[in-house]
Motif scaffolding. Structure first.
Motif, short mmCIF file in Angstrom:
data_model
loop_
_atom_site.label_atom_id
_atom_site.label_comp_id
_atom_site.label_asym_id
_atom_site.label_seq_id
_atom_site.Cartn_x
_atom_site.Cartn_y
_atom_site.Cartn_z
N UNK A 295 0.84 -1.20 0.00
CA UNK A 295 0.00 0.00 0.00
C UNK A 295 0.87 1.25 0.00
N UNK A 296 1.97 1.20 0.73
CA UNK A 296 2.86 2.37 0.77
C UNK A 296 3.43 2.66 -0.62
N UNK A 303 0.36 9.36 -5.22
CA UNK A 303 0.62 10.73 -4.75
C UNK A 303 1.54 11.44 -5.75
N UNK A 304 2.60 10.75 -6.21
CA UNK A 304 3.52 11.38 -7.18
C UNK A 304 2.79 11.67 -8.49
N UNK A 305 1.96 10.70 -8.90
CA UNK A 305 1.21 10.88 -10.15
C UNK A 305 0.31 12.10 -10.08
N UNK A 306 -0.40 12.24 -8.96
CA UNK A 306 -1.33 13.38 -8.81
C UNK A 306 -0.55 14.69 -8.74
N UNK A 307 0.58 14.66 -8.04
CA UNK A 307 1.40 15.87 -7.94
C UNK A 307 1.90 16.28 -9.32
N UNK A 308 2.31 15.26 -10.10
CA UNK A 308 2.77 15.51 -11.47
C UNK A 308 1.68 16.15 -12.33
N UNK A 309 0.43 15.97 -11.92
CA UNK A 309 -0.68 16.56 -12.68
C UNK A 309 -1.14 17.89 -12.07
N UNK A 310 -0.33 18.42 -11.17
CA UNK A 310 -0.63 19.76 -10.64
C UNK A 310 -1.52 19.78 -9.42
N UNK A 311 -1.87 18.59 -8.88
CA UNK A 311 -2.69 18.57 -7.66
C UNK A 311 -1.79 18.82 -6.45
N UNK A 312 -2.37 19.41 -5.41
CA UNK A 312 -1.64 19.64 -4.15
C UNK A 312 -1.95 18.49 -3.22
N UNK A 313 -0.96 17.66 -2.97
CA UNK A 313 -1.21 16.39 -2.29
C UNK A 313 -0.87 16.47 -0.80
N UNK A 314 -1.73 15.91 0.04
CA UNK A 314 -1.43 15.72 1.45
C UNK A 314 -0.91 14.28 1.58
N UNK A 315 0.36 14.11 1.86
CA UNK A 315 0.90 12.74 1.88
C UNK A 315 0.32 11.96 3.05
N UNK A 318 -0.99 6.58 6.50
CA UNK A 318 -1.60 5.27 6.78
C UNK A 318 -2.85 5.11 5.92
N UNK A 319 -3.36 3.90 5.91
CA UNK A 319 -4.69 3.65 5.36
C UNK A 319 -4.72 3.42 3.86
N UNK A 320 -5.85 3.80 3.27
CA UNK A 320 -6.17 3.46 1.88
C UNK A 320 -6.20 4.68 0.95
N UNK A 321 -6.15 5.92 1.50
CA UNK A 321 -6.56 7.07 0.69
C UNK A 321 -5.55 8.20 0.69
N UNK A 322 -5.49 8.90 -0.45
CA UNK A 322 -4.73 10.14 -0.52
C UNK A 322 -5.71 11.27 -0.86
#
Ligand code: PMP
Ligand code: GLN
Length: 396
Positions: A295-296, A303-315, A318-322
């Motif tokens: 999962x990690x 998270x990297x993929x979304x960041x690469x698309x200009x989203x601001x990610x909260x890393x 734990x768990x299932x979700x970003x």
């Protein structure tokens, strides 16, 4: 006509988004269920139990083999000791444990504190029990190196009223993936003790943590065991979300209230699945550790993929979700974004605004939750679809 206290509740966002995902043949990064199976021993044990005739009602509190495995596993991992007969109840998923805790412990008119964003079933369980609630926010915080969430401790202290009876907490947290810091857990414990409140600690993601962090239960803090009902589930630990085997752990006198309500909700859950979960708890700790590592890896990819698309990610920790702020995509607020994504880009996600009181609040307005409990190639395909879709929009 539905009773007034349930009228404000529509179809759950999970049901809606999963239905749309099926309709549009979208990749489902919405509802949190894994797309690969749990440990072979666990699956084989369930089949063996069914074939062997373990198919009738089990004992009211759950099969002893499972209750013993739950408390032994907890003791092994945390050092906390619960009695399998008096302090452990098997439920139909964590969801039933949450509802039964509310129904068995909240007098009508009582007030409950939840942490926002909150898992959707808390609000419904509180309404079922004829109670009200106040949502205490997690605050989105940015340092030089990361974006994370911390509890608004002064809002917590301010939320307590003469009617407050319970605080519901969820760590590791859905949807943000936050592990509440020890200072936050202690602040909650201080408020609970000072005001003689019960705490429902939803720990369904207790074994799925990343970045070398770990989870510790509020029930382990001084003065907290006697006022905490710990809720967990096999769903996320063994990739069996469809089995609906959960549990509650609490001192006998607290658990009794939960038992009283639970026995009239479902009486008992599925019998043959219980020895199978017991086997998982006894034999599959290495499998679960490996699941957390997988999962990690998936989390980083997404998270990297979304960041690469200009989203601001909260890393997530734990768990299932970003969770990501996707305002830069220009697709509207979180709900509009998710509705367009599932239909036009064929990727489903969940608006964080489904877990908050005020979807217009600037804090949450553009936040979207993406699930990474999916196979690597599925996450890669979802990112590719998002990339093509966003590129198509910017060129047109
Ligand atoms: N609490 C939280 C925070 C969840 O994310 C979920 C979903 N797994 C549940 C409770 C419900 O768990 P279950 O499927 O075991 O009812
Ligand atoms: N816990 C799952 C999630 O947050 C959903 C469970 C459900 O559909 N009720 O996605």
């Amino acid at each position: 006509m539905t009773v007034s206290r349930l009228r404000p509740f529509g179809e759950t966002i999970f049901a809606t988004m999963s239905r749309l995902a099926t309709e549009h043949e979208a990749i489902n990064l919405g509802q949190g269920f894994p797309d690969w199976d749990g440990p072979e021993e666990v699956l084989a044990e369930a089949q063996h139990q069914i074939a062997g005739g373990n198919n009738q009602y089990g004992p009211g509190r759950g099969m002893k083999v499972l209750r013993e495995a739950i408390v032994a596993d907890r003791a092994r991992r945390t050092g906390q000791v619960y009695d399998a007969d008096a302090e452990c109840l098997v439920t139909v998923g964590a969801t039933e444990a949450i509802a039964a805790t509310a129904l068995g412990h909240l007098e009508p008119g009582s007030h409950v504190i939840v942490i926002e964003p909150y898992y959707d079933s808390y609000k419904a369980a509180i309404a079922l029990a004829h109670c009200t609630y106040t949502a205490v926010p997690l605050i989105p915080t940015a340092s030089d190196t990361e974006r994370f969430w911390s509890l608004d401790r002064s809002a917590l202290a301010d939320a307590v009223t003469a009617e407050t009876a319970m605080i519901i907490i969820n760590s590791p947290h859905n949807p943000t993936g936050t592990i509440l810091k020890n200072e936050d857990l202690q602040a909650i414990a201080d408020v609970a003790i000072a005001n003689n409140l019960l705490v429902l600690a939803d720990e369904v993601y207790e074994r799925l943590y990343f970045n070398g962090l770990s989870h510790s239960s509020i029930s382990a803090l001084p003065g907290m065991r006697e006022r905490t009902i710990v809720v967990s589930s096999a769903a996320k630990t063994f990739n069996v979300t469809g089995w609906k085997i959960g549990w509650a752990l609490a001192p006998a006198e607290l658990l009794d209230g939960v038992v009283k309500a639970k026995q009239f909700l479902s009486y008992v859950g599925a019998t043959p699945l219980q020895p199978a979960v017991a086997r998982g708890l006894k034999e599959c700790a290495p499998w679960v550790d490996e699941l957390a590592r997988q999962l990690e890896g998936n989390m980083r990819l997404l998270a990297d993929g979304l960041e690469g698309l200009g989203a601001d990610v909260f890393t997530p920790q734990a768990g299932y979700f970003v969770v990501a702020d996707v305002s830069s995509w220009g697709l509207g607020d979180a709900l509009e974004t998710c509705t367009r994504l599932v239909k036009e880009c064929r990727v489903a996600a969940i608006p964080v605004t489904a877990f908050v009181d005020d979807p217009e609040s600037e804090k949450y307005r553009y936040l979207v939750r993406f699930a990474f409990c999916k196979r690597t190639e599925v996450i890669e395909e979802a990112i590719a679809r998002l990339r093509d879709y966003l590129a198509g929009r910017s060129s047109s």
